[in-house]
Design an enzyme around this catalytic site. Structure first.
Site: not given
Length: 224
Positions: A24, A133, A166
Site C-alpha cells: 500500500d 486488494k 495492512c
C-alpha cells in the site's frame, strides 16, 4: 544462500525463493491530502519510508528478487467493499470518511483516482507483480498465495504502510500459510501513535517472524 541480519536471529535466505512485498505505498497513505492524512493520522515520516523502499528496490531487482506490490482500493460502485452488512464497511477509514464527508465521495482509495495510485517514486517496473486488494490482508480475495507458490517463494520481506494494519494483517496471514515473514522496521510506518509501530515490531519479532532494517537487506543483497 546467505543470511539476512535480523532479530531474534539471522534468517537464511535465497534470493530466488524470496519476495519483497510492498504494501500500500499509495498516495492515500503517503502524501498530505491523502486518505490517511485526511483521517487525522501523521504522515510526516512517510517520505523516509518511501526512500527506504526505493533503496531496497534498487538492490532487489538486480539480485532477482520477486517484487510484489499490494494496492488497497475499491471499485467505483463499491461492490467489493462488503456493503453495510460487512465490518469492513464500518471500520475501513476510506469508506467511513467518504460516508461522513460527502465532498470526499468517490475520491478515496477508488480505482483510477490519485489517492489509489502507487506513489511515483516507487512505480512498478516491468516484471513486477501488482495485486489489488479490498481488505487489509493481501491474501484475502486475491491470487497472492497462488502467485507466490507458483514462483516457489518461501520467504517474504515486508515493507509499506500501515505497519499495524495492512502490513501486519498480511504478514500474519503469510505466517499462517507457512511463509517465513520478515518485517523491515524502517521501511514501514504505523497508523496512529509511535507505540503502534513498537507493538507490531514486538509482535512480529516474538511471535510471527523476524525484524530487520533496510541497511541489512541491502547488505544481504550484496549492495554494500
Amino acid at each position: 544462500m546467505g543470511s539476512l541480519a535480523a532479530r531474534p536471529q539471522p534468517v537464511p535466505l535465497e534470493p530466488a525463493r524470496t519476495a519483497l512485498v510492498i504494501v500500500d505505498m499509495q498516495n492515500a497513505f503517503v502524501h498530505k491530502g491523502g486518505m490517511l492524512d485526511l483521517a487525522g493520522m501523521d504522515v510526516s515520516a512517510a517520505q523516509s519510508v518511501v526512500q527506504s523502499v526505493r533503496t531496497m528496490l534498487d538492490a532487489a531487482r538486480p539480485a532477482g528478487l520477486r517484487i510484489v506490490y499490494l494496492q488497497m482500493g475499491y471499485r467505483p460502485d463499491l461492490a467489493d467493499s462488503g456493503g453495510p452488512s460487512s465490518p469492513n464497511w464500518h471500520k475501513e477509514l476510506a469508506l467511513v470518511l467518504m460516508r461522513e464527508r460527502p465532498e470526499l465521495a468517490g475520491r478515496l482509495l477508488i480505482h483510477g483516482t490519485w489517492d489509489f495510485a502507487i506513489v511515483d517514486e516507487l512505480a512498478p517496473a516491468p516484471g513486477d507483480i501488482v495485486i489489488p486488494k479490498a481488505r487489509y490482508s493481501g491474501f484475502f480475495g486475491t491470487p497472492l498465495d497462488s502467485v507466490l507458490r507458483t514462483a516457489g517463494i518461501t520467504h517474504l520481506v515486508f515493507a509499506g504502510i500501515a505497519t499495524n494494519v495492512c502490513v501486519e494483517s498480511t504478514l500474519r496471514d503469510a505466517f499462517f500459510r507457512e511463509y517465513w515473514p520478515v518485517l523491515v522496521e524502517d521501511a514501514t510506518l504505523q497508523a496512529g501513535p509511535p507505540s503502534q509501530q513498537d507493538a507490531t515490531i514486538f509482535t512480529v519479532e516474538t511471535f510471527f517472524g523476524s525484524v530487520t532494517t533496510t541497511r541489512d537487506v541491502v547488505a544481504w543483497l550484496g549492495g554494500e
